[in-house]
Enzyme design. Structure first.
Site, mmCIF file in Angstrom:
data_model
loop_
_atom_site.group_PDB
_atom_site.id
_atom_site.type_symbol
_atom_site.label_atom_id
_atom_site.label_comp_id
_atom_site.label_asym_id
_atom_site.label_seq_id
_atom_site.Cartn_x
_atom_site.Cartn_y
_atom_site.Cartn_z
ATOM 1 N N CYS A 142 0.876 -1.183 0.000
ATOM 2 C CA CYS A 142 0.000 0.000 0.000
ATOM 3 C C CYS A 142 0.906 1.223 0.000
ATOM 4 O O CYS A 142 1.067 1.891 1.013
ATOM 5 C CB CYS A 142 -0.921 0.014 1.216
ATOM 6 S SG CYS A 142 -1.620 -1.587 1.656
ATOM 7 N N ALA A 143 1.495 1.544 -1.131
ATOM 8 C CA ALA A 143 2.706 2.362 -1.149
ATOM 9 C C ALA A 143 2.485 3.864 -1.077
ATOM 10 O O ALA A 143 3.349 4.583 -0.573
ATOM 11 C CB ALA A 143 3.520 2.044 -2.403
ATOM 12 N N PRO A 145 1.853 7.710 -0.289
ATOM 13 C CA PRO A 145 2.528 8.470 -1.348
ATOM 14 C C PRO A 145 3.986 8.109 -1.585
ATOM 15 O O PRO A 145 4.638 8.701 -2.428
ATOM 16 C CB PRO A 145 2.404 9.909 -0.860
ATOM 17 C CG PRO A 145 2.427 9.788 0.626
ATOM 18 C CD PRO A 145 1.717 8.499 0.955
ATOM 19 N N GLY A 146 4.545 7.158 -0.818
ATOM 20 C CA GLY A 146 5.848 6.643 -1.174
ATOM 21 C C GLY A 146 6.987 6.943 -0.236
ATOM 22 O O GLY A 146 8.135 6.620 -0.548
ATOM 23 N N GLY A 147 6.736 7.533 0.914
ATOM 24 C CA GLY A 147 7.817 7.832 1.844
ATOM 25 C C GLY A 147 8.502 6.575 2.359
ATOM 26 O O GLY A 147 9.736 6.471 2.360
ATOM 27 N N GLU A 172 0.168 0.547 -5.597
ATOM 28 C CA GLU A 172 -0.741 1.618 -5.184
ATOM 29 C C GLU A 172 -1.953 1.615 -6.113
ATOM 30 O O GLU A 172 -1.806 1.639 -7.337
ATOM 31 C CB GLU A 172 -0.019 2.964 -5.253
ATOM 32 C CG GLU A 172 -0.912 4.187 -5.134
ATOM 33 C CD GLU A 172 -1.757 4.200 -3.876
ATOM 34 O OE1 GLU A 172 -2.959 4.505 -3.979
ATOM 35 O OE2 GLU A 172 -1.227 3.907 -2.788
ATOM 36 N N ASP A 200 -4.628 -3.284 -7.208
ATOM 37 C CA ASP A 200 -5.304 -3.579 -5.958
ATOM 38 C C ASP A 200 -4.492 -4.606 -5.183
ATOM 39 O O ASP A 200 -4.327 -5.746 -5.626
ATOM 40 C CB ASP A 200 -6.707 -4.117 -6.247
ATOM 41 C CG ASP A 200 -7.515 -4.371 -4.988
ATOM 42 O OD1 ASP A 200 -6.954 -4.293 -3.881
ATOM 43 O OD2 ASP A 200 -8.725 -4.664 -5.123
ATOM 44 N N ASP A 209 1.222 -1.328 4.973
ATOM 45 C CA ASP A 209 0.876 -0.085 5.684
ATOM 46 C C ASP A 209 -0.524 0.288 5.234
ATOM 47 O O ASP A 209 -0.709 1.055 4.299
ATOM 48 C CB ASP A 209 1.898 0.993 5.340
ATOM 49 C CG ASP A 209 1.650 2.301 6.076
ATOM 50 O OD1 ASP A 209 0.803 2.313 6.987
ATOM 51 O OD2 ASP A 209 2.277 3.309 5.724
ATOM 52 N N CYS A 259 -1.210 3.882 10.944
ATOM 53 C CA CYS A 259 -0.998 5.157 11.625
ATOM 54 C C CYS A 259 -2.220 5.422 12.503
ATOM 55 O O CYS A 259 -2.895 6.429 12.376
ATOM 56 C CB CYS A 259 -0.786 6.282 10.624
ATOM 57 S SG CYS A 259 -0.338 7.842 11.427
#
Length: 467
Positions: free
Chosen positions: A286-287, A289-291, A309, A335, A352, A405
């Site tokens: 679930c990448a 925005p890529g941080g 993503e 997906d 994530d 998160c």
């Protein structure tokens, strides 16, 4: 702000430009669903506000949004009709005025008159009388006096008292209390004051945290640019006084980025877990925005990271984050619950998952009032499906990091227990040794980071090994 500030002088006929910008941003957030940080950053650029004006505008916006529910309780005692009957733009203006009166060092006379002037400019003359009368009622008590007047009694309803006194919806406070009480006697978090410490920390603006891409930049470069080394992450640093991270060359060139230290720690934990045999293919399920993708891609060495993503525009953000990192890394638009790769293809997998975001309330002041318990319920099937897919995607002997998160128990351990309860090919491992030097990690085996203990977002990690 000093009482000699120009903002505390007699108001002019024209409304204060900074307050106009703040009000317009608040309207974008409450009426249009905009994200406060994005809307505010754009508004500051468009209005060319910097320095003290930008700081003042930021506090007006973030503070008003953060304390919105509590201010509504005070306003309900000060307005002669239900708040639901007020026009939304009028209610937002009253909240903005209340924040200045109760939580900022702005003279009450100047604050009321500035808001009356703003009302005349933005909403018309006929609204000025109500705004003047209501804000003068608000100004007759301090914040503590209003809390004592409106909040439930702390001894009979401590959760209700803390919810109002620390500006969190009651359901969020209850969820945090459950998470803090895990492994302890019920009510311990309230009785010991730990719950209050968390809520207070949640109301402090998050610091600007930076991360280097290992092999491309060093923490010393960030320090030379005015940052200080992070407490726990070996790749992190903090801009203590805030400011624009882009002024540091490593950040401007993509060799470093902006990332909360908690996010760094969970990615580093996955990369540090012991894996026997091959260790060249990693997956970020679930990448966007890529941080975390960028940090993992820097840590995989000669291996390859595949980042997945579902949303095309967010996949482009992932590509942008990976652009400066050497290697044949892949970004797939797809997906994660429906893998297009064979089972057992990866050595390490990061899941994530989408969540309520209740762990990042310091940096997203509007989220606490925007989210509802229904959001947690509706996200649960997706979270379980993604974790199930992650376990299937990792090879026997490989590891999965389930990350959210959010400290909400229904998004953390409950998801892990539900998925592992249906499988006999995976088990939970103690993740605490993967956070060297970080204190107060609880009884394990999973790890919950906290703003009040670690100075990070409330990131959760469960380490799962495929057998």
């Amino acid at each position: 702000m000093s009482d000699r500030s120009p903002r505390n002088r007699a108001p002019q006929v024209r409304p204060d430009r900074v307050r106009v910008v703040a009000f317009q941003v608040i309207r974008q957030v409450t009426a249009e669903g905009a994200y406060a940080n994005l809307a505010l950053n754009k508004a500051l650029r468009d209005a060319r506000l910097s320095g003290r004006d930008a700081a003042f505008c930021t506090e007006l916006v973030h503070g008003t949004l953060r304390w919105q529910g509590t201010y509504d309780a005070f306003l309900a005692r000060s307005v002669s009709r239900p708040l639901a009957d007020l026009d939304p733009e009028l209610l937002d203006l009253l909240r903005l005025g209340t924040h200045q009166l109760l939580n900022m060092r702005v003279d009450s006379y100047a604050a009321v008159n500035e808001m009356v002037t703003l009302t005349r400019s933005e909403l018309g003359q006929k609204r000025t009388g109500l705004v003047n009368a209501v804000l003068r009622k608000i100004s007759q008590r301090s914040l503590d006096q209003w809390i004592a007047t409106v909040a439930p009694a702390a001894d009979s309803d401590p959760i209700g008292y803390l919810a109002l006194a620390e500006a969190h919806p009651r359901w969020v406070v209850e969820a945090f209390n459950r998470a803090l009480d895990r492994g302890a006697a019920a009510g311990q978090a309230v009785a010991s004051g730990v719950l209050e410490q968390l809520l207070v920390a949640d109301n402090e603006p998050a610091r600007v945290s930076l991360v280097v891409r290992p092999g491309l930049a060093t923490v010393d470069e960030l320090v030379a640019g005015g940052a200080t080394p992070a407490r726990w992450s070996p790749y992190g640093a903090v801009l203590e006084g805030g400011g624009d991270p882009g002024r540091i060359e490593a950040v401007a060139t993509g060799r470093a980025g902006v990332q909360d230290e908690g996010s760094q720690l969970v990615a580093i934990a996955l990369a540090s877990a012991k894996v026997d045999g091959d260790d060249a293919n990693w997956l970020d399920l679930c990448a966007g925005p890529g941080g975390k993708s960028a940090l993992l891609a820097s840590l995989v060495g000669d291996g390859q990271l595949t980042a997945v993503e579902p949303l095309k525009h967010r996949a482009e953000l992932v590509r942008a984050n990976l652009r400066a990192i050497p290697g044949n890394h892949k970004v797939l638009v797809g997906d994660g619950t429906k893998p297009t790769w064979p089972a057992g293809s990866f050595d390490r997998v990061l899941a994530d998952v989408p969540c309520s975001g209740l762990g990042a309330l310091r940096r997203r002041p509007e989220a606490r009032w925007r989210r509802t318990p229904t959001d947690v319920v509706e996200l649960r099937p997706l979270q379980e499906a993604l974790l199930d897919s992650a376990i299937t995607s990792v090879r026997p002997g490989g590891v999965v990091a389930y990350v959210t998160c959010s400290p909400h128990p229904d998004e953390t351990r409950a998801v892990v227990d539900a998925v592992l309860g249906r499988r006999d090919d995976a088990s939970l491992e103690d993740a605490r040794p993967l956070f060297p030097g970080v204190p107060d990690l609880g009884d394990g085996p999973d790890v919950q980071l906290w703003p009040h203990l670690h100075g990070t977002d409330a990131m959760y990690l469960a380490l799962i090994r495929r057998s």
